[in-house]
Design an enzyme around this catalytic site. Structure first.
Site, PDB file in Angstrom:
ATOM      1  N   TYR A 152      -7.162  -8.238   0.104  1.00 61.80           N
ATOM      2  CA  TYR A 152      -7.297  -9.579   0.683  1.00 61.80           C
ATOM      3  C   TYR A 152      -8.214 -10.472  -0.158  1.00 61.80           C
ATOM      4  O   TYR A 152      -8.221 -11.689  -0.009  1.00 61.80           O
ATOM      5  CB  TYR A 152      -7.834  -9.518   2.121  1.00 61.80           C
ATOM      6  N   LYS A 161      -4.362   6.145   0.736  1.00 64.05           N
ATOM      7  CA  LYS A 161      -3.009   6.455   0.260  1.00 64.05           C
ATOM      8  C   LYS A 161      -3.185   7.097  -1.118  1.00 64.05           C
ATOM      9  O   LYS A 161      -2.655   6.631  -2.137  1.00 64.05           O
ATOM     10  CB  LYS A 161      -2.181   5.147   0.218  1.00 64.05           C
ATOM     11  N   ASP A 171       0.129   6.503   6.286  1.00 63.75           N
ATOM     12  CA  ASP A 171       1.374   6.635   7.061  1.00 63.75           C
ATOM     13  C   ASP A 171       1.224   7.717   8.122  1.00 63.75           C
ATOM     14  O   ASP A 171       1.641   7.550   9.277  1.00 63.75           O
ATOM     15  CB  ASP A 171       2.574   6.902   6.134  1.00 63.75           C
ATOM     16  N   ASP A 198      -6.971  -3.324   9.005  1.00 64.44           N
ATOM     17  CA  ASP A 198      -6.399  -4.451   9.729  1.00 64.44           C
ATOM     18  C   ASP A 198      -5.251  -3.948  10.613  1.00 64.44           C
ATOM     19  O   ASP A 198      -5.161  -4.241  11.810  1.00 64.44           O
ATOM     20  CB  ASP A 198      -5.875  -5.463   8.686  1.00 64.44           C
ATOM     21  N   ASP A 213      -5.413  -2.710  14.943  1.00 62.41           N
ATOM     22  CA  ASP A 213      -4.523  -3.356  15.913  1.00 62.41           C
ATOM     23  C   ASP A 213      -3.690  -2.314  16.647  1.00 62.41           C
ATOM     24  O   ASP A 213      -3.468  -2.405  17.852  1.00 62.41           O
ATOM     25  CB  ASP A 213      -3.580  -4.348  15.217  1.00 62.41           C
TER      26      ASP A 213
END
Ligand code: NAD
Length: 356
Positions: free
Chosen positions: A142, A191, A223, A247, A251
């Site tokens: 980001y 990852k 994942d 992020d 959620d």
């Protein structure tokens, strides 16, 4: 003791829920003998309307001079037409940067009285749920280098994921410190089977773990972590991860609890300074209708007392007051299922304050 709190009500339901949170904060002050001096400042749409700027310098100055910041929410349809860099939500990025808020803490917990609100089967959640997601907030993709270039497949755009050892070390330390106060288990999510930045992340988190021999450390690929959160969320205590993975996973974790109006969050800087806010947005669809649930903002006050001011008995009092009101079957419309006592924002705040 005396404490200075900068308060940003923001837009939409922000001012309504902040009013209730301050009622509870001052009740804590009365009961425990503290003075909270609160200075209200503008950010988001309200600041654009008043000054033309979503994050006025005065707001930054007042926040920096305070012990902590309490934020409602910013944004709304009135400002949706503005270009991206002038929208109210830009104030959040600006404030995180100005205040050095690199660690985002998002608890996902289920109150037993609200277990039915979860979309997961009751047997998966048996015994409750209490996860803390620690998300790196000021680095990664980001904030990385970005740009566009021509390719033989046409115009292309790119965003770079990059983490330094120092950035990973400081967020890992936050996660391990939190785990020491909880169930002593950290799951680091990356990852590393694909990304170099994740391999560095994993190596540094493992190094930091050596300073915390009592804490169990696991690593999961993102994942798999997304799957495990819905398959067996009770295996988690503290999850630590990068900005983009955090992020998404925070959620997902919050949806498991089924009640967006109940979840607080903290964004911490080095030292004890922090900004506290509900995880939800400004809910323009119910703004000004006395329908918003103030509990997430009130629980954010609880986190402020615990993490910035180090007042655990006071923080416990806030959490217990919210629990007690739920146990009395008092519900705002977002939680109401037809058989409880339905109340509005102000009455919910008053009832919680009464239980302090
Ligand atoms: P939202 O969280 O505001 O609302 C989503 C849904 O949840 C709505 O139906 C809303 O009524 C409900 N809801 C949210 N909080 C509630 C509460 N306390 N009590 C009862 N119901 C509640 O998300 P959105 O609709 O995607 O965004 C609305 C605005 O908020 C947008 O402008 C968005 O950019 C902004 N936003 C701000 C923040 C922030 O300030 N940190 C975070 C997310 C979204």
């Amino acid at each position: 003791m005396e404490y200075k709190i900068a308060v940003i009500p923001g837009d939409g339901i922000g001012p309504d829920i902040i009013e209730q949170a301050l009622l509870v904060l001052h009740k804590v002050g009365d009961r425990f003998g503290h003075t909270f001096t609160c200075q209200t400042v503008l950010a988001g749409g309200a600041a654009i309307d008043a000054t033309g700027n979503c994050l006025p310098q005065e707001t930054i100055d007042v926040c920096k001079a305070a012990d902590a910041v309490l934020l409602g929410a910013v944004g709304g349809p009135k400002w949706d037409g503005l270009p991206g860099d002038q929208r109210p939500e830009r104030a959040l990025l600006g404030i995180r940067k100005e205040l050095g808020l690199f660690a985002n803490l998002r608890p996902a917990m289920i109150f037993p009285e609200l277990a039915d609100a979860s979309p997961l089967k009751a047997e998966i959640l048996e015994g409750g749920l209490d996860i803390l997601v620690v998300r790196e907030l000021t680095g990664g993709i980001y904030f990385g280098e970005r740009g566009t270039r021509e390719t033989d497949m046409g115009p292309a755009a790119y965003d770079v994921e990059m983490y330094s050892e120092g950035e990973v070390r400081r967020i890992a330390k936050v996660a391990f410190d939190m785990a020491m106060k909880r169930n002593k288990h950290v799951t680091s999510v990356d990852k590393a089977n694909v990304l170099d930045s994740s391999r560095l992340w994993r190596r540094v988190v493992t190094e930091v773990s050596k300073d915390y021999p009592e804490v169990k450390l696991d690593h999961l690929y993102v994942d798999n972590a997304a799957m495990q959160l819905v398959r067996n969320p009770r295996q988690f205590d503290v999850i630590v991860t990068s900005n983009i993975f955090g992020d998404i996973l925070s959620d997902e974790a919050s949806q498991i609890t089924g009640s967006i109006g109940m979840l607080p969050s903290a964004s911490l800087a080095t030292g004890n300074f922090g900004m506290y806010e509900p995880i939800h947005g400004s809910a323009p669809d119910i703004a000004g209708q006395d329908k918003a649930n103030p509990a997430a903002t009130i629980l954010s006050v609880g986190m402020l007392l615990r993490y910035t001011l180090g007042l655990s008995a006071e923080a416990d009092a806030v959490e217990n007051a919210v629990r007690a009101v739920l146990a009395d079957n008092i519900r705002t419309p977002d939680l109401y299922t037809g058989s409880e006592t339905l109340v509005g924002t102000a009455e919910m705040g008053r009832r919680i304050a009464e239980k302090i």
